[in-house]
Design a protein around this motif. Structure first.
Motif, PDB file in Angstrom:
ATOM      1  N   ASP A 186       0.846  -1.193   0.000  1.00  0.00           N
ATOM      2  CA  ASP A 186       0.000   0.000   0.000  1.00  0.00           C
ATOM      3  C   ASP A 186       0.885   1.248   0.000  1.00  0.00           C
ATOM      4  O   ASP A 186       1.925   1.266   0.669  1.00  0.00           O
ATOM      5  CB  ASP A 186      -0.881   0.043   1.256  1.00  0.00           C
ATOM      6  CG  ASP A 186      -1.967  -1.013   1.185  1.00  0.00           C
ATOM      7  OD1 ASP A 186      -2.302  -1.425   0.058  1.00  0.00           O
ATOM      8  OD2 ASP A 186      -2.439  -1.427   2.259  1.00  0.00           O
ATOM      9  N   SER A 187       0.423   2.280  -0.706  1.00  0.00           N
ATOM     10  CA  SER A 187       1.254   3.488  -0.779  1.00  0.00           C
ATOM     11  C   SER A 187       1.432   4.123   0.609  1.00  0.00           C
ATOM     12  O   SER A 187       2.429   4.774   0.874  1.00  0.00           O
ATOM     13  CB  SER A 187       0.662   4.484  -1.774  1.00  0.00           C
ATOM     14  OG  SER A 187      -0.641   4.816  -1.400  1.00  0.00           O
ATOM     15  N   GLU A 188       0.496   3.894   1.503  1.00  0.00           N
ATOM     16  CA  GLU A 188       0.597   4.412   2.886  1.00  0.00           C
ATOM     17  C   GLU A 188       1.813   3.866   3.626  1.00  0.00           C
ATOM     18  O   GLU A 188       2.215   4.403   4.646  1.00  0.00           O
ATOM     19  CB  GLU A 188      -0.622   3.951   3.695  1.00  0.00           C
ATOM     20  CG  GLU A 188      -1.908   4.567   3.292  1.00  0.00           C
ATOM     21  CD  GLU A 188      -2.630   5.125   4.501  1.00  0.00           C
ATOM     22  OE1 GLU A 188      -2.547   4.496   5.560  1.00  0.00           O
ATOM     23  OE2 GLU A 188      -3.247   6.196   4.375  1.00  0.00           O
ATOM     24  N   ASP A 189       2.329   2.752   3.144  1.00  0.00           N
ATOM     25  CA  ASP A 189       3.435   2.102   3.861  1.00  0.00           C
ATOM     26  C   ASP A 189       4.799   2.574   3.365  1.00  0.00           C
ATOM     27  O   ASP A 189       5.830   2.024   3.757  1.00  0.00           O
ATOM     28  CB  ASP A 189       3.317   0.574   3.738  1.00  0.00           C
ATOM     29  CG  ASP A 189       1.991   0.079   4.287  1.00  0.00           C
ATOM     30  OD1 ASP A 189       1.477   0.731   5.219  1.00  0.00           O
ATOM     31  OD2 ASP A 189       1.452  -0.916   3.766  1.00  0.00           O
ATOM     32  N   LEU A 190       4.806   3.567   2.479  1.00  0.00           N
ATOM     33  CA  LEU A 190       6.068   4.088   1.942  1.00  0.00           C
ATOM     34  C   LEU A 190       6.307   5.511   2.430  1.00  0.00           C
ATOM     35  O   LEU A 190       5.372   6.314   2.522  1.00  0.00           O
ATOM     36  CB  LEU A 190       6.033   4.099   0.411  1.00  0.00           C
ATOM     37  CG  LEU A 190       5.873   2.748  -0.288  1.00  0.00           C
ATOM     38  CD1 LEU A 190       5.795   2.949  -1.800  1.00  0.00           C
ATOM     39  CD2 LEU A 190       7.003   1.790   0.056  1.00  0.00           C
ATOM     40  N   GLY A 191       7.554   5.824   2.714  1.00  0.00           N
ATOM     41  CA  GLY A 191       7.936   7.197   3.077  1.00  0.00           C
ATOM     42  C   GLY A 191       9.176   7.577   2.291  1.00  0.00           C
ATOM     43  O   GLY A 191      10.029   6.725   2.041  1.00  0.00           O
ATOM     44  N   PHE A 192       9.269   8.858   1.907  1.00  0.00           N
ATOM     45  CA  PHE A 192      10.411   9.273   1.097  1.00  0.00           C
ATOM     46  C   PHE A 192      11.567   9.749   1.963  1.00  0.00           C
ATOM     47  O   PHE A 192      11.379  10.308   3.045  1.00  0.00           O
ATOM     48  CB  PHE A 192      10.005  10.383   0.124  1.00  0.00           C
ATOM     49  CG  PHE A 192       9.086   9.880  -0.958  1.00  0.00           C
ATOM     50  CD1 PHE A 192       9.501   8.861  -1.807  1.00  0.00           C
ATOM     51  CD2 PHE A 192       7.809  10.406  -1.105  1.00  0.00           C
ATOM     52  CE1 PHE A 192       8.652   8.382  -2.804  1.00  0.00           C
ATOM     53  CE2 PHE A 192       6.956   9.932  -2.101  1.00  0.00           C
ATOM     54  CZ  PHE A 192       7.379   8.914  -2.947  1.00  0.00           C
ATOM     55  N   THR A 193      12.744   9.538   1.409  1.00  0.00           N
ATOM     56  CA  THR A 193      13.967   9.958   2.081  1.00  0.00           C
ATOM     57  C   THR A 193      14.960  10.379   1.001  1.00  0.00           C
ATOM     58  O   THR A 193      14.592  10.495  -0.168  1.00  0.00           O
ATOM     59  CB  THR A 193      14.472   8.812   2.983  1.00  0.00           C
ATOM     60  OG1 THR A 193      15.692   9.200   3.571  1.00  0.00           O
ATOM     61  CG2 THR A 193      14.712   7.522   2.219  1.00  0.00           C
ATOM     62  N   SER A 194      16.196  10.658   1.397  1.00  0.00           N
ATOM     63  CA  SER A 194      17.137  11.210   0.409  1.00  0.00           C
ATOM     64  C   SER A 194      18.035  10.153  -0.223  1.00  0.00           C
ATOM     65  O   SER A 194      18.636  10.412  -1.261  1.00  0.00           O
ATOM     66  CB  SER A 194      17.984  12.304   1.063  1.00  0.00           C
ATOM     67  OG  SER A 194      18.556  11.800   2.236  1.00  0.00           O
ATOM     68  N   ASN A 195      18.166   9.011   0.373  1.00  0.00           N
ATOM     69  CA  ASN A 195      18.993   7.936  -0.205  1.00  0.00           C
ATOM     70  C   ASN A 195      18.758   6.657   0.609  1.00  0.00           C
ATOM     71  O   ASN A 195      18.029   6.683   1.604  1.00  0.00           O
ATOM     72  CB  ASN A 195      20.485   8.312  -0.227  1.00  0.00           C
ATOM     73  CG  ASN A 195      20.978   8.792   1.116  1.00  0.00           C
ATOM     74  OD1 ASN A 195      20.720   8.179   2.137  1.00  0.00           O
ATOM     75  ND2 ASN A 195      21.669   9.917   1.123  1.00  0.00           N
ATOM     76  N   THR A 196      19.388   5.589   0.199  1.00  0.00           N
ATOM     77  CA  THR A 196      19.228   4.319   0.916  1.00  0.00           C
ATOM     78  C   THR A 196      19.707   4.448   2.360  1.00  0.00           C
ATOM     79  O   THR A 196      19.027   4.038   3.311  1.00  0.00           O
ATOM     80  CB  THR A 196      20.081   3.211   0.242  1.00  0.00           C
ATOM     81  OG1 THR A 196      19.975   3.335  -1.164  1.00  0.00           O
ATOM     82  CG2 THR A 196      19.667   1.839   0.696  1.00  0.00           C
ATOM     83  N   THR A 197      20.890   5.032   2.483  1.00  0.00           N
ATOM     84  CA  THR A 197      21.522   5.108   3.802  1.00  0.00           C
ATOM     85  C   THR A 197      20.624   5.826   4.806  1.00  0.00           C
ATOM     86  O   THR A 197      20.478   5.379   5.948  1.00  0.00           O
ATOM     87  CB  THR A 197      22.860   5.873   3.682  1.00  0.00           C
ATOM     88  OG1 THR A 197      23.628   5.231   2.664  1.00  0.00           O
ATOM     89  CG2 THR A 197      23.622   5.877   4.982  1.00  0.00           C
ATOM     90  N   GLN A 198      20.033   6.937   4.366  1.00  0.00           N
ATOM     91  CA  GLN A 198      19.168   7.681   5.282  1.00  0.00           C
ATOM     92  C   GLN A 198      17.996   6.804   5.719  1.00  0.00           C
ATOM     93  O   GLN A 198      17.556   6.864   6.867  1.00  0.00           O
ATOM     94  CB  GLN A 198      18.673   8.972   4.625  1.00  0.00           C
ATOM     95  CG  GLN A 198      17.977   9.902   5.596  1.00  0.00           C
ATOM     96  CD  GLN A 198      18.858  10.268   6.795  1.00  0.00           C
ATOM     97  OE1 GLN A 198      19.976  10.717   6.621  1.00  0.00           O
ATOM     98  NE2 GLN A 198      18.357  10.042   8.003  1.00  0.00           N
ATOM     99  N   GLY A 199      17.513   5.972   4.797  1.00  0.00           N
ATOM    100  CA  GLY A 199      16.429   5.050   5.144  1.00  0.00           C
ATOM    101  C   GLY A 199      16.873   4.032   6.187  1.00  0.00           C
ATOM    102  O   GLY A 199      16.112   3.696   7.107  1.00  0.00           O
ATOM    103  N   VAL A 200      18.098   3.535   6.044  1.00  0.00           N
ATOM    104  CA  VAL A 200      18.613   2.575   7.038  1.00  0.00           C
ATOM    105  C   VAL A 200      18.718   3.285   8.393  1.00  0.00           C
ATOM    106  O   VAL A 200      18.298   2.759   9.433  1.00  0.00           O
ATOM    107  CB  VAL A 200      20.000   2.011   6.629  1.00  0.00           C
ATOM    108  CG1 VAL A 200      20.431   0.912   7.602  1.00  0.00           C
ATOM    109  CG2 VAL A 200      19.999   1.473   5.196  1.00  0.00           C
ATOM    110  N   ILE A 201      19.252   4.507   8.353  1.00  0.00           N
ATOM    111  CA  ILE A 201      19.423   5.273   9.603  1.00  0.00           C
ATOM    112  C   ILE A 201      18.057   5.525  10.253  1.00  0.00           C
ATOM    113  O   ILE A 201      17.891   5.361  11.474  1.00  0.00           O
ATOM    114  CB  ILE A 201      20.144   6.614   9.312  1.00  0.00           C
ATOM    115  CG1 ILE A 201      21.591   6.354   8.887  1.00  0.00           C
ATOM    116  CG2 ILE A 201      20.090   7.546  10.517  1.00  0.00           C
ATOM    117  CD1 ILE A 201      22.324   7.575   8.339  1.00  0.00           C
TER     118      ILE A 201
END
Ligand SMILES: Cc1ncc(COP(=O)(O)O)c(C=O)c1O
Length: 397
Positions: A72-87
């Motif tokens: 579901d699109s609700e389960d996605l959030g934007f970030t600036s790169n992969t690493t930031q997502g891991v952090i």
């Protein structure tokens, strides 16, 4: 003109005869370049008034990515790169001191460093497992993982595809195993998303992070995070910012009396969107994702598989050792090879660049990563170039 497999016309200014480093940085196609230009021009003309346009654009990008990943699109959030997502995830898990985190030696550091930091900050125990059992077979890898899990586990962090060897990890089986031991699975998907069909619902991963400049063929500066809907309420929103609240922009758009600091933080993955987002890179990503949708990931992966199937035996015949699994389920978009012992990888890589062929050399391997614009007719050219460069190196004093 729409995208066509094996056709480079949307990359008309690309200065390589063969570009085979999509696992590194992809060249932006004309529609991607156009999207970047359009955002710049639009902000130049309208500034603040352009913001709602790109806020809406992100809704459609979120839906496209959700469709691609079967979530579901609700389960996605934007970030600036992969690493930031891991952090973001490493900081947001409700850790307890002594919780065990399993990572893998051989991973790209983006999926190790944030876990090391989290281990220091939250007093976690970090165990680093070898990837080698997985390289031998999925079952050997899973057995080794199970031995580690039997000591207790809170979270396992792994890449969907290993950057150095191209090994695709058996995510579904890993998730099932980790869950059986009461843990959660975090996946760095930047080497998979855009080239390998991924059904996150079926794989049952708990968290995933991805960037846009590799196989998704966007640009640097954008990425996203997925959080399984059952897990979102359990996160501690330690990375929340002003845009993470419910109704975060009312005080800017609706007159006096709306400035408050007590609005709840959204219990949705987009709580990680704490400040303004990388609008140009997200617009570029949507332009690229539209092309991927047109072609379909299934067809793209079949195309690159055919390319690598033709290339691999010809390079092994020249003395290269291929790291590509013989198990189809563990193959990816990258063919990684150890060059013959008497050949310097750096010199080979440089020699190929002189022939206008772009590859990569992650820590001792020659990595060849074609994508949808690469044509089958490149294969004999690439093999001949490798042969020629090797001959030059062999005859050098
Ligand atoms: C598996 C993997 N994760 C993360 C990264 C880094 O991604 P980003 O720069 O988007 O953080 C790379 C390569 O650059 C990678 O191969």
């Amino acid at each position: 003109m729409g995208p066509i497999l094996g056709d480079r016309r949307l990359f008309s200014t690309l200065r390589y005869e063969i570009y085979a480093n999509h696992a590194g940085i992809s060249p932006p196609s004309r529609p991607v370049v156009q999207a970047l230009t359009d955002v710049g021009e639009d902000y130049a003309a309208r500034a603040f008034a352009a913001w709602p346009t790109y806020n809406d654009q992100r809704t459609s990008l979120r839906q496209r990515l959700a469709r691609m990943l079967c979530v579901d699109s609700e389960d996605l959030g934007f970030t600036s790169n992969t690493t930031q997502g891991v952090i973001d995830i490493a900081l947001s898990v409700a850790w307890k001191p002594g919780d065990r985190v399993v990572v893998f030696a051989g991973e790209f550091p983006a999926n190790v460093t944030p876990w090391q930091s989290a281990a220091k900050t939250f007093s976690l125990e970090l165990e680093m497992l070898s990837l080698e059992p997985f390289a031998r077979s999925a079952q050997e890898g899973l057995d080794a993982l199970e031995r580690a899990l039997s000591k207790g586990v809170r979270l396992v962090a792994v890449s969907a595809v290993q950057f150095q060897t191209g090994l695709r990890m058996p995510l579904e089986a890993m998730a099932a195993l980790v869950h059986r031991y009461g843990g959660e699975l975090f996946v760095d998907a930047v080497q998979a998303c855009g080239i390998i069909p991924l059904n996150l619902r079926a794989l049952a991963v708990d968290y995933l992070a991805c960037g846009s400049h590799k196989w998704l063929m966007g640009t640097e500066g954008a990425g996203f995070v997925y959080v399984h809907p059952d897990k979102i309420a359990k996160l501690v929103p330690r990375v929340a910012g002003w845009l993470s609240h419910e109704e975060p922009v009312r005080f800017l758009l609706e007159g006096a009396g709306h400035l408050r600091y007590d609005r709840p933080i959204r219990a949705r993955t987009d709580f990680i969107e704490g400040g303004n987002l990388p609008t140009p890179s997200l617009a570029a990503l949507e332009a690229s994702v539209k092309l991927l949708e047109d072609l379909t990931i299934d067809r793209i992966f079949a195309h690159t598989t055919q390319y690598l199937d033709a290339l691999e035996p010809q390079l092994t015949a020249l003395g290269f050792h291929s790291m590509r699994s013989t198990d189809r389920d563990l193959q990816s978009g990258s063919l990684c090879l150890r060059p013959p012992q008497h050949i310097s990888l750096e010199a080979l890589h440089r020699g190929l660049l002189r022939e206008h062929i772009a590859t990569a050399m992650p820590d001792g391997f020659l990595r060849i990563s074609p994508h949808w614009p690469n044509a089958m007719r490149e294969v004999p050219t690439l093999v001949q170039a490798v042969r020629d460069v090797m001959r030059t190196l062999e005859s050098a004093p």
